[in-house]
Design an enzyme around this catalytic site. Structure first.
Site, PDB file in Angstrom:
ATOM      1  N   MET A  16      45.263  32.624  45.044  1.00 22.25           N
ATOM      2  CA  MET A  16      44.326  33.613  45.585  1.00 22.25           C
ATOM      3  C   MET A  16      45.107  34.807  46.142  1.00 22.25           C
ATOM      4  O   MET A  16      45.407  34.881  47.336  1.00 22.25           O
ATOM      5  CB  MET A  16      43.451  32.960  46.654  1.00 22.25           C
ATOM      6  N   ASP A  17      45.404  35.740  45.272  1.00 19.35           N
ATOM      7  CA  ASP A  17      46.280  36.859  45.627  1.00 19.35           C
ATOM      8  C   ASP A  17      45.464  38.140  45.777  1.00 19.35           C
ATOM      9  O   ASP A  17      44.585  38.420  44.957  1.00 19.35           O
ATOM     10  CB  ASP A  17      47.333  37.032  44.531  1.00 19.35           C
TER      11      ASP A  17
END
Length: 357
Positions: A68-69
Site C-alpha cells: 500500500m504505497d
C-alpha cells in the site's frame, strides 16, 4: 472464452450507462435524492456482479498481496495531514477487500508497516501506531467487513517490536476472528522479508539442536541402564558383514560408540546422523511467518513503483508484480480487475514454470 464474456459484460454495461442518466433524473423527480441513492446502488451492484461473473470464467487467484504505497504523497498533494492520507488509504483497503472476497479470493495480505518505517520521525511513528489501534478497533465492530465476509485476521511480523497498545489490539483481533473460516486477511506489521528469513533459520536451528540434545540424552540413559551393550552396524563390503559395538567411551564430555573389529567411520556416520541433524528447506519454510498461508499469486503495488521493498521475497519467486500508477487511496475496483486479467493472461506460463521446479 472468459475474455469474450468480459467484453460482452462491458458492452452491456455501456448500453446500460447510456440510458442511466435519463432513468436517474426521472427517478429523482419522482422519488427524491434519498431513493435515488438506493437506485444507483442497485445498478452498480448489478453491473459489479456481471463483471465478476465474466472474470470468474477464467482462473481466479487464491492469494493477492498488496504493497500500500502512496498514502503520504496523496496527503501532500491535497494539503492534508499525514494521518489523513493513511485514513483515506484505510477506506480504499476496505473497498478492495470487499471486491477481493466477492470475487472469491480467499487470502489477502497487506504490507501495513515495515521494520524500516521505525526510522521515520518519532511523532509520525506514534501517529501510525495510534491509527493502527483505532482501525483495528473499527474492524472489530459488529457489521464490519470482517463480519460480512467471515474473515480471520492474522498479524504477521516481529510483533515484539510494536508498542504494547498495538500488541494488545492485534492479539484481541486475532482471538475475536479465530473462528472465522471463509477468508483470511494477513496484516504485515513490523515486518521485513530479511527479518522473516533470519527468524525462520534461527527457529530451525533451535529445533534441530533440541532434537540433537534429545538424542544425546536418550543415549546417555541407555548407557546408564545397560541397554546399549550392542549396536548393529549396517553391512558393507568394507566390514564384511554385521559388526557390533561392544563398548561406549566418554570423550570430551560426549558419549561415543567405539566399534571393535571394524571401520570406525561407520559408527561415526550413524552417530553424526542423529547427533547433528541437517536443516532442510521444509524446516525453514514451516518456520516462516507466512507459513499460515499459500504463496501469493499476484503482488500489487500502488503508485507505479516496481520494487518489492523487502516484502515476501521468499514467497514471490514466480509471482507476477502489477504496478498501477494510482496512489493507494485512489485504488479501486478497476485496478483490481486489470490485475486479475493480467494474471489470467499469464496463468498458463506461470503454471508451467511452477511444474518445472
Amino acid at each position: 472464452m472468459f475474455m469474450c464474456m468480459f467484453l460482452k459484460c462491458l458492452e452491456f454495461g455501456g448500453h446500460v450507462c447510456t440510458n442511466w442518466r435519463n432513468l436517474l433524473v426521472e427517478h429523482i423527480m419522482q422519488h427524491g435524492s434519498s431513493s435515488s441513492s438506493k437506485f444507483m446502488g442497485t445498478i452498480c451492484g448489478f453491473l459489479r456482479k456481471c463483471l465478476f461473473k465474466a472474470l470468474s470464467a477464467g482462473p481466479i487467484p487464491s492469494h493477492i498481496a498488496f504493497i500500500m504505497d502512496g498514502n503520504r504523497r496523496y496527503a501532500k498533494r491535497r494539503n492534508l495531514a499525514e494521518g489523513d492520507g493513511h485514513r483515506a488509504g484505510f477506506s480504499s483497503l476496505m473497498t478492495i477487500l470487499g471486491c477481493c472476497y466477492d470475487l472469491g479470493i480467499q487470502h489477502t495480505t497487506v504490507y501495513a508497516f515495515s521494520i524500516d518505517n521505525f526510522k521515520r520521525r518519532p511523532d509520525e511513528v506514534q501517529c501510525l501506531m495510534d491509527l493502527m489501534v483505532e482501525k483495528i478497533e473499527e474492524l472489530l465492530k459488529t457489521g464490519s467487513v470482517l463480519d460480512q465476509y467471515g474473515i480471520r485476521i492474522s498479524f504477521i511480523g516481529n510483533l515484539k517490536l510494536l508498542n504494547e497498545n498495538v500488541q494488545i489490539a492485534a492479539e484481541k483481533a486475532m482471538k475475536a476472528t479465530a473462528s472465522n473460516n471463509k477468508a483470511v486477511l494477513l496484516i504485515c506489521v513490523a515486518y521485513t522479508s530479511r527479518d522473516e528469513i533470519v527468524h525462520a533459520i534461527e527457529r530451525s536451528c533451535e529445533q534441530k539442536l533440541d532434537e540433537a540434545n534429545a538424542f544425546a540424552g536418550n543415549e546417555e540413559i541407555k548407557v546408564m541402564t545397560g541397554q546399549l551393550d550392542e549396536l548393529e552396524v549396517p553391512t558393507s563390503p568394507s566390514n564384511c558383514g554385521v559388526k557390533r559395538v561392544k563398548e561406549v567411551e566418554m570423550k570430551n564430555g560426549n558419549f561415543k560408540h567405539v566399534e571393535q573389529g571394524s571401520h570406525q567411520e561407520k559408527s561415526d556416520d550413524i552417530e553424526k546422523k542423529h547427533k547433528y541433524p541437517f536443516i532442510k528447506l521444509v524446516d525453514i519454510e514451516k518456520n516462516m511467518y507466512m507459513a499460515v498461508a499459500p504463496d501469493p499469486d499476484i503482488v500489487i503495488r500502488s503508485s507505479g513503483e516496481t520494487r518489492l521493498s523487502n516484502f515476501l521475497l521468499w514467497q514471490t519467486a514466480y509471482c507476477p508484480l502489477y504496478t498501477p500508477e494510482a496512489l493507494w487511496p485512489d485504488m479501486g475496483l478497476w485496478h483490481l480487475v486489470w490485475a486479475v486479467l493480467s494474471f489470467q493472461r499469464s496463468y498458463s506460463y506461470l503454471q508451467k514454470k511452477k511444474k518445472r521446479l
